[in-house]
Enzyme design. Structure first.
Site, PDB file in Angstrom:
ATOM      1  CG  HIS A  82      76.757  16.578  60.603  1.00 45.77           C
ATOM      2  ND1 HIS A  82      76.177  17.344  59.631  1.00 45.77           N
ATOM      3  CD2 HIS A  82      77.458  15.620  59.962  1.00 45.77           C
ATOM      4  CE1 HIS A  82      76.525  16.882  58.438  1.00 45.77           C
ATOM      5  NE2 HIS A  82      77.310  15.831  58.602  1.00 45.77           N
ATOM      6  CG  ASP A 161      83.340  22.272  52.493  1.00 46.92           C
ATOM      7  OD1 ASP A 161      84.116  21.306  52.385  1.00 46.92           O
ATOM      8  OD2 ASP A 161      82.101  22.153  52.458  1.00 46.92           O
ATOM      9  NE  ARG A 168      87.463  16.365  49.134  1.00 46.27           N
ATOM     10  CZ  ARG A 168      86.522  16.237  50.074  1.00 46.27           C
ATOM     11  NH1 ARG A 168      85.945  17.316  50.595  1.00 46.27           N
ATOM     12  NH2 ARG A 168      86.167  15.056  50.518  1.00 46.27           N
ATOM     13  CB  SER A 183      84.500  18.604  53.959  1.00 46.17           C
ATOM     14  OG  SER A 183      83.271  18.939  53.372  1.00 46.17           O
ATOM     15  CE  LYS A 187      80.106  20.765  54.755  1.00 40.62           C
ATOM     16  NZ  LYS A 187      80.083  20.141  53.439  1.00 40.62           N
TER      17      LYS A 187
HETATM   18  N1  URA Z   1      80.071  15.441  53.021  1.00 38.35           N
HETATM   19  C1  URA Z   1      80.694  16.642  53.135  1.00 38.35           C
HETATM   20  O1  URA Z   1      80.099  17.608  53.584  1.00 38.35           O
HETATM   21  N2  URA Z   1      81.970  16.736  52.746  1.00 38.35           N
HETATM   22  C2  URA Z   1      82.657  15.704  52.237  1.00 38.35           C
HETATM   23  O2  URA Z   1      83.810  15.867  51.912  1.00 38.35           O
HETATM   24  C3  URA Z   1      82.003  14.471  52.102  1.00 38.35           C
HETATM   25  C4  URA Z   1      80.703  14.372  52.509  1.00 38.35           C
END
Ligand code: URA
Ligand code: CA
Length: 433
Positions: A82, A161, A168, A183, A187
């Site tokens: 990632h 999320d 957020r 977050s 994923k």
């Molecule tokens: N990228 C994400 O996937 N989540 C966040 O909270 C910030 C950046």
């Protein structure tokens, strides 16, 4: 349990239990906890932080809010990579076949998303015939046959999320290390990875503009990954200027082909070997990073890597002859050069501005509905530390529009040329394992 008690507990700086965190995330996802209470909790976390175990519980609660991809029928240790994002980051296109060519399975699920250029699957679609909408059975079959496949994201991954990130975004709570780290990691874990390599970017073109923040985020994600039973390594790398030379979809495919052939830009080549060697090591195919790196260098030199790329493209219906003849990729109608205004050394290339210039040409999506122009983009002719003469090209613009005044202006603003000596930026700052 009452949400108000959980909010007050975090407000007072106390550690939440797993049950409390699950209660908040479940309730928020199913709508029984309203936005205003979840906002208050987010703000309390922003100011009071989270302990390592709270972070793991938050991550896993978000993982469990939706589908979790099961890759267990694919042989081997599945390692995902990632990147926290940047400009002209072509690494996934290169790493997937490169790492697969030494026997490490790379099962890539990719979104399209918004950005300066398309995502990995948009880039791959610049190859005629390439199919990303493959069904689950085909995906697993291709994985076991070739160790590499890329599929467009389907299913309902981490809905908690998605909803929480949206909240957020409008409550001033995006910029919190425990919230960002959980977050991102939720994923990755929901996508079925056994092990994870994180490329955390730092610099003007990155989410984390300075090295200290990038380090903190990297440590937080490694701790969550390991705490959740997924071996995780983070590499902190430079995004003070775009990576490689190409920014654009088909242009990046061409750059990926060059790199898999051993003729890629130095920084992109080096970053792929750095990240790739961590992936091979985590997959248990090498005893050390050095041994893994040697395997990958061999795969490039012997042609195994580029052969794997061809196999991968053909297996998903794409025209693999583009590898030997990249002129078959979509090309733009016009090219324009942006010339240097003075002699000197390139001292700055503001990555964000270059990214915006590429997206103005149509290389990226501005809204979810935008159509991407796969042919257009930019090719840098100079990088930081390169000498330049007045009138020499800094960037070639590939455009389907004849009018590129605004694009040129952004590129002019992005580049600085200095009369002094300029050090090239460090590419890899730190490895956290
Ligand atoms: N990228 C994400 O996937 N989540 C966040 O909270 C910030 C950046
Ligand atoms: Ca690039």
């Amino acid at each position: 349990m009452r949400m108000v008690d959980i909010i007050e507990k975090k407000r007072d700086g106390l550690e939440l239990t797993r049950e409390e965190i699950e209660f908040a995330i479940k309730g928020y996802t199913d709508g029984s906890i309203p936005d205003y209470q979840m906002s208050a909790l987010a703000m309390a976390i922003y100011f009071k932080d989270m302990t390592p175990s709270e972070r793991v519980h938050l991550t896993m609660a978000m993982v469990e809010s939706g589908d979790v991809i099961d890759l267990s029928s694919i042989e081997g240790i599945k390692v995902d990579k990632h990147s926290t994002g940047g400009v002209g980051d072509t690494t996934t296109l290169i790493l997937a076949p490169l790492v697969a060519s030494v026997g490490v399975p790379v099962a890539k699920m990719s979104g399209r998303g918004l950005g300066h250029t398309g995502g990995t699957i948009d880039k791959l679609e610049s190859i005629a015939g390439f199919q990303v909408e493959i069904d689950n059975d085909t995906f697993h079959r291709l994985m076991n046959a070739n160790q590499v496949a890329v599929v467009g994201q389907s299913g309902n991954l981490t809905p908690a999320d998605k909803k929480f990130y949206g909240l957020r975004d409008v409550t001033g709570t995006v910029n919190s290390i425990p919230l960002i780290a959980s977050s991102i990691m939720s994923k990755k874990i929901a996508s079925g990875a056994d092990a994870i390599v994180l490329d955390v970017k730092t610099g003007s073109g990155a989410f984390m503009k300075n090295l200290e923040d990038a380090k903190e985020l990297a440590h937080a994600m490694v701790q969550i990954g390991n705490g959740a039973g997924r071996k995780t390594i983070a590499v902190i790398t430079d995004m003070s200027q775009p990576l490689g030379y190409a920014i654009g979809n088909a242009l990046e495919v061409k750059e990926a082909i060059d790199t898999l052939n051993g003729n890629g830009p130095k920084d992109l080549h080096e970053l792929c070997l750095t990240l790739g060697s961590k992936m091979v090591y985590l997959a248990g195919k090498a005893e050390s990073y050095d041994e893994a790196r040697k395997m990958l260098e061999d795969a490039i030199h012997t042609g195994k890597a580029i052969e794997k790329f061809k196999t991968f493209i053909a297996a998903q219906g794409g025209d693999s002859t583009v590898v030997d003849d990249p002129t078959k990729l979509p090309t733009a109608s016009y090219t324009f050069e942006v010339e240097a205004q003075e002699d000197g050394v390139v001292s700055e290339i503001i990555a964000d501005k270059i990214g915006v210039a590429a997206s103005l040409l149509g290389a990226g999506r501005i809204t979810k509905e935008s159509q991407i122009d796969l042919a257009v983009g930019l090719v840098l002719r100079k990088k930081i530390g390169d000498n330049v003469k007045k009138g020499e090209s800094l960037v070639t613009i590939h455009s389907n529009k004849q009018e590129v005044i605004e694009v040129k202006k952004l590129i002019d603003e992005a580049f600085s040329v200095s009369q002094n000596e300029v050090e090239r930026p460090t590419l890899v700052y730190e490895v956290i394992d």
